[in-house]
Scaffold this motif. Structure first.
Motif, PDB file in Angstrom:
ATOM      1  N   THR A  96     -12.678 136.306  82.820  1.00  0.00           N
ATOM      2  CA  THR A  96     -12.790 135.405  81.526  1.00  0.00           C
ATOM      3  C   THR A  96     -12.491 134.252  81.095  1.00  0.00           C
ATOM      4  OG1 THR A  96     -12.321 137.654  80.542  1.00  0.00           O
ATOM      5  CG2 THR A  96     -12.122 135.853  79.134  1.00  0.00           C
ATOM      6  N   SER A  97     -11.824 134.238  82.587  1.00  0.00           N
ATOM      7  CA  SER A  97     -11.415 132.775  82.665  1.00  0.00           C
ATOM      8  C   SER A  97     -12.771 132.166  83.077  1.00  0.00           C
ATOM      9  CB  SER A  97     -10.491 132.431  83.622  1.00  0.00           C
ATOM     10  OG  SER A  97      -9.026 132.492  83.180  1.00  0.00           O
ATOM     11  N   SER A  98     -13.491 132.509  83.832  1.00  0.00           N
ATOM     12  CA  SER A  98     -14.751 132.200  84.583  1.00  0.00           C
ATOM     13  C   SER A  98     -15.970 131.664  83.430  1.00  0.00           C
ATOM     14  CB  SER A  98     -15.226 132.904  86.002  1.00  0.00           C
ATOM     15  OG  SER A  98     -16.654 131.919  86.515  1.00  0.00           O
ATOM     16  N   PHE A  99     -15.771 132.791  82.145  1.00  0.00           N
ATOM     17  CA  PHE A  99     -17.282 132.561  81.175  1.00  0.00           C
ATOM     18  C   PHE A  99     -16.466 131.541  80.713  1.00  0.00           C
ATOM     19  CE2 PHE A  99     -18.968 136.679  83.174  1.00  0.00           C
ATOM     20  CZ  PHE A  99     -20.828 135.828  82.319  1.00  0.00           C
ATOM     21  N   VAL A 100     -15.184 131.559  79.696  1.00  0.00           N
ATOM     22  CA  VAL A 100     -14.501 130.034  79.465  1.00  0.00           C
ATOM     23  C   VAL A 100     -15.046 129.013  79.909  1.00  0.00           C
ATOM     24  CG1 VAL A 100     -12.641 128.785  78.075  1.00  0.00           C
ATOM     25  CG2 VAL A 100     -12.635 131.388  77.979  1.00  0.00           C
ATOM     26  N   MET A 101     -14.850 128.379  81.265  1.00  0.00           N
ATOM     27  CA  MET A 101     -15.277 127.462  81.665  1.00  0.00           C
ATOM     28  C   MET A 101     -16.464 127.089  82.454  1.00  0.00           C
ATOM     29  SD  MET A 101     -11.453 126.142  84.018  1.00  0.00           S
ATOM     30  CE  MET A 101     -12.085 125.068  84.284  1.00  0.00           C
ATOM     31  N   HIS A 102     -16.954 128.123  82.426  1.00  0.00           N
ATOM     32  CA  HIS A 102     -18.458 127.661  83.052  1.00  0.00           C
ATOM     33  C   HIS A 102     -19.014 128.818  82.757  1.00  0.00           C
ATOM     34  CE1 HIS A 102     -15.995 125.518  86.511  1.00  0.00           C
ATOM     35  NE2 HIS A 102     -15.390 126.629  86.597  1.00  0.00           N
ATOM     36  N   GLN A 103     -19.365 129.621  82.049  1.00  0.00           N
ATOM     37  CA  GLN A 103     -20.256 130.422  81.624  1.00  0.00           C
ATOM     38  C   GLN A 103     -21.349 131.098  82.576  1.00  0.00           C
ATOM     39  OE1 GLN A 103     -20.777 126.807  80.421  1.00  0.00           O
ATOM     40  NE2 GLN A 103     -18.957 127.201  79.913  1.00  0.00           N
ATOM     41  N   MET A 104     -20.599 131.951  83.428  1.00  0.00           N
ATOM     42  CA  MET A 104     -20.860 132.955  84.696  1.00  0.00           C
ATOM     43  C   MET A 104     -20.004 133.441  85.458  1.00  0.00           C
ATOM     44  SD  MET A 104     -22.085 130.263  87.377  1.00  0.00           S
ATOM     45  CE  MET A 104     -22.792 129.083  86.622  1.00  0.00           C
ATOM     46  N   THR A 105     -19.843 134.118  86.584  1.00  0.00           N
ATOM     47  CA  THR A 105     -19.382 134.774  86.795  1.00  0.00           C
ATOM     48  C   THR A 105     -18.273 134.460  87.698  1.00  0.00           C
ATOM     49  OG1 THR A 105     -20.555 136.214  88.459  1.00  0.00           O
ATOM     50  CG2 THR A 105     -19.471 137.078  86.240  1.00  0.00           C
ATOM     51  N   PRO A 106     -17.551 134.515  88.167  1.00  0.00           N
ATOM     52  CA  PRO A 106     -16.730 134.094  89.992  1.00  0.00           C
ATOM     53  C   PRO A 106     -17.205 134.475  90.792  1.00  0.00           C
ATOM     54  CG  PRO A 106     -15.120 135.572  88.253  1.00  0.00           C
ATOM     55  CD  PRO A 106     -16.241 135.336  88.318  1.00  0.00           C
TER      56      PRO A 106
END
Length: 608
Positions: A96-106
């Motif tokens: 979820t954090s990755s989608f908030v900041m980068h709009q993609m998966t880790p």
């Protein structure tokens, strides 16, 4: 307020859209280190005229509506949106954090890091996320969400090193911790490379389906010194087709596979148009066989369209200072979808255009027209507003019009005058086909085929123009407001129109507005036309002075600079034409009935 620490690399994300600040610095450093001649070529690349045609235009109404929205947003003060006020107690998991900041998966972020490891080493120096609103449970976000985040890092390459401070905001829809629906992201990137600070701002919007980007995504990036636009069309097989524009000019066009360039990199400029490069998995190849091999299959790939019922960001319809996301119910989905693509009214659909607040016409003093002070503010306001709404017919009445009234509405000429003009143009291989027109009179009194008094009329018709190998194919939409007296135009006439280029046209779409005075069917004084060319963010102004001998003196400005002055009669050059361009030595030529003359004697008699 709960601050969540995560371990990603926001500074690398924009690589996927070609607008990373550190990558730009790296490319500049490589240019300086390798060859001064290459710098000269790149300077020409950004200043010479570029390519035209359908593949270098904004691809469709959806991406154009997104671009128009983002352009409005860039004009607003967004600093208040980026503040981390009191947030929710909402610890987030890594996905979820990755989608908030980068709009993609880790995992996607890790691939980006790996692909650039030989160019840059990045050290994270603190990250945070503050969820302002949304449904947060068990580390995941659901439904409409607003959040702000920060990401500080330090980067090193062979040529430069420095700190990057990123502040971002996302407003969008989530499902089980991944983006699902429309999302808008604003990023402020402050970078200090080798002791020099600069700030870039990025504005993105697009739709996601269970974490995967679909449909069209649009990015506007830059600062006061320059701006880039990127439109990404998502295709089958994890591929995308990307077009970019720099400072309003077509720049590059290429395909990606899993976010990396894969296939031809095409350049639009006259300098580099024959220098296409071939890439595979993000690496440039010394030979081009691979790109020749995959090009036919890339051309056959279908777009991955956004679901019809996707959840939208509410502020898309009008730019708001504090956007709120919403999920439409069954009764509003269809209406919302229609409003984003086109405006429906009367008997035709109008493409979604308008809100051209970036226009830069020349000063009133430069225009040297008695009407400029009155007309230019009105024309600017017309194009800065909702053009699609202005072009949409309202209530209509049964109104059978005679040939002259129709011709006045469409061309501001009588039917015989218009026919004579087209006949003269065809003799010189200027082939016009205006097509059958639909006209709706929404205001005015129709009597015996004519209109009496004040009126408002809307029209649409196909239009085609060709000369030699050049062709312009478009659909015309227009609105005309004025007055008829005894079957002739009289008084002020106000027009606004859209010339929507078709896919096989060699000309770009333009939107224009004009004001002029009529006296008993004849134009008098100066007519001023203001045109927006959205694909290149260009502003064109045309001043026409109507003379008593039937000739017209035209002066044309592009982006505030005078281009051409000419004298015309019956739609053809008939007098001097001057090109105000030092590169052409301010060339001046004499024409008579559309034919260039060997001497200037005829034009000297005509006068300028």
């Amino acid at each position: 307020m709960t601050v969540v620490k995560i371990g990603s690399i926001a500074v690398l994300v924009s690589l996927l859209t070609g607008c990373s600040s550190w990558m730009e610095e790296h490319e500049r450093a490589m240019d300086r280190a390798r060859a001064h001649q290459w710098n000269e070529m790149m300077d020409k690349h950004h200043n010479e005229p570029g390519a035209t045609g359908p593949k270098w235009q904004i691809p469709n109404a959806k991406s154009q509506s997104y671009l128009t929205y983002l352009e409005q947003l860039t004009q607003q003060n967004i600093d208040g949106l980026m503040q981390a006020s009191d947030g929710l107690n909402c610890p987030l998991d890594d996905v979820t954090s990755s989608f908030v900041m980068h709009q993609m998966t880790p995992e996607a972020i890790a691939r980006v890091r790996q692909s650039t490891a030989d160019l840059v080493q990045t050290e994270q120096r603190g990250q945070s996320i503050t969820v302002l609103s949304g449904d947060c449970a068990q580390g995941k976000l659901n439904g409409p969400v607003s959040a702000v985040y920060t990401d500080n890092s330090y980067s090193r390459t062979e040529f430069f090193s420095g700190e990057t401070q990123i502040t971002g905001r996302i407003d969008g829809h989530f499902k089980d911790g991944v983006l699902h629906g429309e999302a808008r992201v604003i990023t402020i990137d402050r970078s200090n490379f080798n002791g020099s600070w600069r700030e870039l701002r990025y504005f993105n919007i697009g739709v996601y389906d269970n974490g995967k980007p679909v449909g069209d995504h649009v990015n506007v990036a830059g600062n006061d010194d320059g701006r880039s636009v990127t439109v990404t069309q998502h295709l089958e097989q994890n591929r995308a087709l990307i077009n970019s524009w720099m400072n309003g000019r077509p720049n590059t066009r290429y395909h990606t596979l899993n976010g990396q360039i894969d296939g031809w990199m095409e350049f639009a400029s006259a300098v580099l148009k024959d220098s296409s490069s071939c890439y595979r998995a993000g690496k440039q190849l010394p030979v081009t066989a691979y790109c020749h091999q995959i090009a036919p299959s890339l051309a056959q790939l279908k777009r991955v369209e956004a679901p019809a019922d996707y959840a939208r960001v509410e502020s898309l319809g009008e730019v708001a200072t504090a956007p709120v996301s919403r999920t439409p119910d069954a009764n509003t989905t269809a209406a919302s979808s229609a409003s984003a693509e086109s405006v429906t009214g009367g008997t035709w659909n109008v493409p979604a255009v308008g809100f051209y607040s970036w226009l830069k016409p020349p000063s009133n003093a430069t225009l040297a027209s008695a009407n400029a002070a009155s007309y230019m503010p009105k024309l600017t306001t017309m194009l800065a507003g909702d053009v699609a709404a202005q072009l949409t017919p309202g209530s209509q009445q049964e109104c059978l019009l005679d040939a002259d009234t129709k011709s006045y509405i469409l061309f501001q000429l009588t039917a015989d005058e218009h026919a004579a003009q087209r006949a003269a143009q065809r003799k010189h291989n200027f082939d016009y086909d205006d097509g059958a027109a639909d006209i709706i009179v929404s205001q005015g009194q129709c009597t015996d085929g004519t209109i009496q008094g004040r009126f408002v009329a809307h029209y649409t018709h196909p239009h085609r123009f060709s000369t030699g190998a050049y062709q312009q194919i478009s659909d015309m939409y227009g609105r005309v407001e004025g007055q008829f007296i005894d079957g002739r135009l009289h008084g002020e006439l106000k027009r606004i129109w859209l010339q929507q280029a078709k896919s096989d046209s060699m000309a770009a779409t333009d939107v224009g507005a004009s004001l002029v005075q009529f006296n008993n069917g004849q134009r008098v004084q100066d007519e001023l036309q203001l045109l927006a060319i959205p694909n290149s963010r260009s502003t064109r102004v045309i001043k026409t002075n109507y003379r008593s001998d039937g000739r017209e003196k035209l002066e044309i400005w592009l982006n505030g600079k005078r281009q051409i002055s000419s004298v015309m009669r019956n739609g053809l050059n008939d007098g001097f034409i001057k090109y105000h361009d030092p590169a052409l030595n301010n060339l001046e030529q004499c024409y008579r009935d559309g034919v260039v003359q060997q001497s200037n004697s005829y034009c000297q008699q005509v006068g300028f």
